[in-house]
Design a protein around this motif. Structure first.
Motif, PDB file in Angstrom:
ATOM      1  N   ASP A   1     -11.021   4.585  -1.491  1.00 60.08           N
ATOM      2  CA  ASP A   1     -10.376   5.697  -0.792  1.00 60.08           C
ATOM      3  C   ASP A   1      -9.178   5.191   0.016  1.00 60.08           C
ATOM      4  OD1 ASP A   1     -12.288   7.361  -1.816  1.00 60.08           O
ATOM      5  OD2 ASP A   1     -13.554   7.324  -0.023  1.00 60.08           O
ATOM      6  N   GLY A   2      -8.083   5.916  -0.095  1.00 63.57           N
ATOM      7  CA  GLY A   2      -6.894   5.582   0.666  1.00 63.57           C
ATOM      8  C   GLY A   2      -5.994   4.546   0.026  1.00 63.57           C
ATOM      9  N   VAL A   3      -6.373   4.031  -1.141  1.00 63.98           N
ATOM     10  CA  VAL A   3      -5.574   3.015  -1.829  1.00 63.98           C
ATOM     11  C   VAL A   3      -4.989   3.618  -3.095  1.00 63.98           C
ATOM     12  CG1 VAL A   3      -5.581   0.763  -2.946  1.00 63.98           C
ATOM     13  CG2 VAL A   3      -6.965   1.138  -0.898  1.00 63.98           C
ATOM     14  N   ARG A   4      -3.691   3.396  -3.289  1.00 67.60           N
ATOM     15  CA  ARG A   4      -3.006   3.896  -4.475  1.00 67.60           C
ATOM     16  C   ARG A   4      -2.293   2.744  -5.194  1.00 67.60           C
ATOM     17  NH1 ARG A   4      -0.551   8.478  -0.688  1.00 67.60           N
ATOM     18  NH2 ARG A   4      -1.161   6.824   0.761  1.00 67.60           N
ATOM     19  N   PRO A   5      -1.974   2.899  -6.471  1.00 66.03           N
ATOM     20  CA  PRO A   5      -1.359   1.792  -7.223  1.00 66.03           C
ATOM     21  C   PRO A   5       0.029   1.430  -6.684  1.00 66.03           C
ATOM     22  CG  PRO A   5      -2.251   3.462  -8.705  1.00 66.03           C
ATOM     23  CD  PRO A   5      -2.264   4.050  -7.342  1.00 66.03           C
ATOM     24  N   ALA A   6       0.351   0.145  -6.751  1.00 62.98           N
ATOM     25  CA  ALA A   6       1.660  -0.331  -6.307  1.00 62.98           C
ATOM     26  C   ALA A   6       2.568  -0.701  -7.470  1.00 62.98           C
ATOM     27  CB  ALA A   6       1.490  -1.537  -5.381  1.00 62.98           C
ATOM     28  N   HIS A   7       2.014  -0.847  -8.669  1.00 62.74           N
ATOM     29  CA  HIS A   7       2.832  -1.365  -9.768  1.00 62.74           C
ATOM     30  C   HIS A   7       3.797  -0.340 -10.345  1.00 62.74           C
ATOM     31  CE1 HIS A   7      -0.764   0.283 -11.891  1.00 62.74           C
ATOM     32  NE2 HIS A   7       0.139   0.681 -12.757  1.00 62.74           N
TER      33      HIS A   7
ATOM     34  N   LEU B   1       8.000   8.718  -1.056  1.00 61.46           N
ATOM     35  CA  LEU B   1       6.693   8.059  -1.102  1.00 61.46           C
ATOM     36  C   LEU B   1       5.914   8.332   0.178  1.00 61.46           C
ATOM     37  CD1 LEU B   1       5.007   6.062  -2.878  1.00 61.46           C
ATOM     38  CD2 LEU B   1       5.900   4.237  -1.411  1.00 61.46           C
ATOM     39  N   ASP B   2       4.663   8.743   0.018  1.00 63.32           N
ATOM     40  CA  ASP B   2       3.817   9.020   1.174  1.00 63.32           C
ATOM     41  C   ASP B   2       3.450   7.725   1.885  1.00 63.32           C
ATOM     42  OD1 ASP B   2       3.846  11.718   0.572  1.00 63.32           O
ATOM     43  OD2 ASP B   2       2.017  11.601  -0.648  1.00 63.32           O
ATOM     44  N   ALA B   3       3.254   7.826   3.186  1.00 61.19           N
ATOM     45  CA  ALA B   3       2.818   6.671   3.966  1.00 61.19           C
ATOM     46  C   ALA B   3       1.410   6.262   3.539  1.00 61.19           C
ATOM     47  CB  ALA B   3       2.852   6.997   5.458  1.00 61.19           C
ATOM     48  N   GLY B   4       1.175   4.973   3.512  1.00 58.19           N
ATOM     49  CA  GLY B   4      -0.149   4.496   3.133  1.00 58.19           C
ATOM     50  C   GLY B   4      -0.085   3.105   2.542  1.00 58.19           C
ATOM     51  N   GLU B   5      -1.221   2.637   2.045  1.00 64.47           N
ATOM     52  CA  GLU B   5      -1.306   1.315   1.428  1.00 64.47           C
ATOM     53  C   GLU B   5      -1.376   1.472  -0.087  1.00 64.47           C
ATOM     54  OE1 GLU B   5      -3.732  -1.891   3.175  1.00 64.47           O
ATOM     55  OE2 GLU B   5      -4.723  -2.035   1.217  1.00 64.47           O
ATOM     56  N   TYR B   6      -0.564   0.683  -0.762  1.00 65.20           N
ATOM     57  CA  TYR B   6      -0.514   0.686  -2.216  1.00 65.20           C
ATOM     58  C   TYR B   6      -0.869  -0.718  -2.708  1.00 65.20           C
ATOM     59  CZ  TYR B   6       1.920   5.123  -1.568  1.00 65.20           C
ATOM     60  OH  TYR B   6       2.246   6.419  -1.207  1.00 65.20           O
ATOM     61  N   ARG B   7      -1.718  -0.784  -3.733  1.00 65.96           N
ATOM     62  CA  ARG B   7      -2.206  -2.101  -4.166  1.00 65.96           C
ATOM     63  C   ARG B   7      -2.455  -2.124  -5.666  1.00 65.96           C
ATOM     64  NH1 ARG B   7      -7.224  -3.356  -1.099  1.00 65.96           N
ATOM     65  NH2 ARG B   7      -8.324  -2.227  -2.735  1.00 65.96           N
ATOM     66  N   SER B   8      -1.971  -3.180  -6.287  1.00 66.93           N
ATOM     67  CA  SER B   8      -2.271  -3.497  -7.685  1.00 66.93           C
ATOM     68  C   SER B   8      -2.486  -4.991  -7.784  1.00 66.93           C
ATOM     69  CB  SER B   8      -1.137  -3.055  -8.616  1.00 66.93           C
ATOM     70  OG  SER B   8      -0.980  -1.647  -8.618  1.00 66.93           O
TER      71      SER B   8
ATOM     72  N   SER C   1      -6.219 -13.366 -10.677  1.00 71.84           N
ATOM     73  CA  SER C   1      -5.639 -12.105 -10.200  1.00 71.84           C
ATOM     74  C   SER C   1      -5.089 -12.304  -8.789  1.00 71.84           C
ATOM     75  CB  SER C   1      -6.686 -10.986 -10.211  1.00 71.84           C
ATOM     76  OG  SER C   1      -7.754 -11.281  -9.332  1.00 71.84           O
ATOM     77  N   ILE C   2      -3.865 -11.849  -8.589  1.00 70.62           N
ATOM     78  CA  ILE C   2      -3.200 -11.920  -7.294  1.00 70.62           C
ATOM     79  C   ILE C   2      -3.005 -10.500  -6.782  1.00 70.62           C
ATOM     80  CG2 ILE C   2      -1.156 -12.706  -6.045  1.00 70.62           C
ATOM     81  CD1 ILE C   2      -2.721 -15.010  -7.179  1.00 70.62           C
ATOM     82  N   PRO C   3      -3.647 -10.118  -5.668  1.00 72.31           N
ATOM     83  CA  PRO C   3      -3.412  -8.772  -5.139  1.00 72.31           C
ATOM     84  C   PRO C   3      -2.006  -8.635  -4.574  1.00 72.31           C
ATOM     85  CG  PRO C   3      -4.855 -10.034  -3.686  1.00 72.31           C
ATOM     86  CD  PRO C   3      -4.650 -10.867  -4.898  1.00 72.31           C
ATOM     87  N   VAL C   4      -1.330  -7.578  -4.973  1.00 75.88           N
ATOM     88  CA  VAL C   4       0.006  -7.256  -4.476  1.00 75.88           C
ATOM     89  C   VAL C   4      -0.113  -5.969  -3.668  1.00 75.88           C
ATOM     90  CG1 VAL C   4       2.391  -6.731  -5.085  1.00 75.88           C
ATOM     91  CG2 VAL C   4       1.086  -8.388  -6.444  1.00 75.88           C
ATOM     92  N   ILE C   5       0.151  -6.066  -2.373  1.00 74.53           N
ATOM     93  CA  ILE C   5      -0.069  -4.950  -1.449  1.00 74.53           C
ATOM     94  C   ILE C   5       1.266  -4.518  -0.857  1.00 74.53           C
ATOM     95  CG2 ILE C   5      -1.249  -4.226   0.665  1.00 74.53           C
ATOM     96  CD1 ILE C   5      -3.319  -6.450   0.061  1.00 74.53           C
ATOM     97  N   TYR C   6       1.508  -3.217  -0.880  1.00 74.34           N
ATOM     98  CA  TYR C   6       2.703  -2.665  -0.240  1.00 74.34           C
ATOM     99  C   TYR C   6       2.262  -1.633   0.789  1.00 74.34           C
ATOM    100  CZ  TYR C   6       7.024  -0.092   0.537  1.00 74.34           C
ATOM    101  OH  TYR C   6       8.099   0.528   1.119  1.00 74.34           O
ATOM    102  N   ARG C   7       2.693  -1.842   2.032  1.00 73.14           N
ATOM    103  CA  ARG C   7       2.352  -0.946   3.131  1.00 73.14           C
ATOM    104  C   ARG C   7       3.597  -0.163   3.524  1.00 73.14           C
ATOM    105  NH1 ARG C   7      -1.190  -5.650   6.117  1.00 73.14           N
ATOM    106  NH2 ARG C   7      -3.066  -5.403   4.804  1.00 73.14           N
TER     107      ARG C   7
END
Length: 199
Positions: free
Chosen positions: A92-98, A128-135, A166-172
């Protein structure tokens, strides 16, 4: 007395053929050193939109690395990452960053004892909505199988293990905040000492 002809046995012949085939090729599992990646997590933001991933080959043979995006999450109760089929299965609260993150090159060949650099950059859309994006950027090592002729004429085949990292790539993006609230606070006693119980 009637003489019975002895049926010829092929057991020894079959064993000889098997031994010959086994001796013609030797399979060697080479304990190749794994590539190292630094850093092991990439965090980007509106102020830091670029990042660099360094790949080092400590072995004595070149290694090819292929990269691709994956959606992953921690498997409940195990601490192990697992692939997920779509963004709906992310926490919950996480969306794709790629969708707005690019990297180059797409694959690299790392010579022994040397490093290669992979550059990443985010290009988020204006709305883009505010939040955390991760792929997860998944790097697959594809070492070549080494086949060569030995001095005695046999064929030697060296098998290498295919590894995946796997390397997590996070965009805030935007203002992120964590709201903490305390409700039903009560003063209790624990082991003879006063304690504060909150929910």
């Amino acid at each position: 007395m009637r003489a019975h002809a002895r049926r010829p046995s092929f057991r020894g012949h079959r064993f000889g053929v098997f031994a010959l085939a086994l001796g013609a090729a030797f399979l060697v599992a080479a304990p190749a050193l794994a590539l190292t990646f630094s850093p092991t997590r990439l965090i980007l933001s509106e102020r830091q939109r670029t990042a660099v991933l360094r790949v080092f080959n400590p072995g004595d043979e070149p290694d090819r690395v292929r990269m691709e995006w994956k959606l992953m999450r921690m498997k409940p109760g195990t601490g192990v990452l697992e692939d997920v089929p779509s963004a709906d299965a992310l926490p919950d609260g996480v969306r794709p960053a790629h969708d707005f993150t690019i990297y180059a090159p797409r694959q690299v060949v790392v010579p022994p004892g040397e490093r290669q650099i992979i550059r990443l950059m985010v290009r988020p859309p204006k709305d883009l909505d505010a939040g955390e994006y991760r792929s997860h950027l998944v790097l697959t090592e594809e070492p070549e199988r080494n086949t060569q002729q030995t001095n005695d004429g046999n064929l030697s085949v060296t098998l290498r293990t295919v590894r995946r990292t796997s390397i997590p790539v996070i965009y805030r993006h935007g203002e992120l905040s964590a709201d903490i609230s305390i409700a039903d606070a009560a003063l209790t006693e624990r082991n003879g000492n006063p304690a504060l119980r909150v929910t």
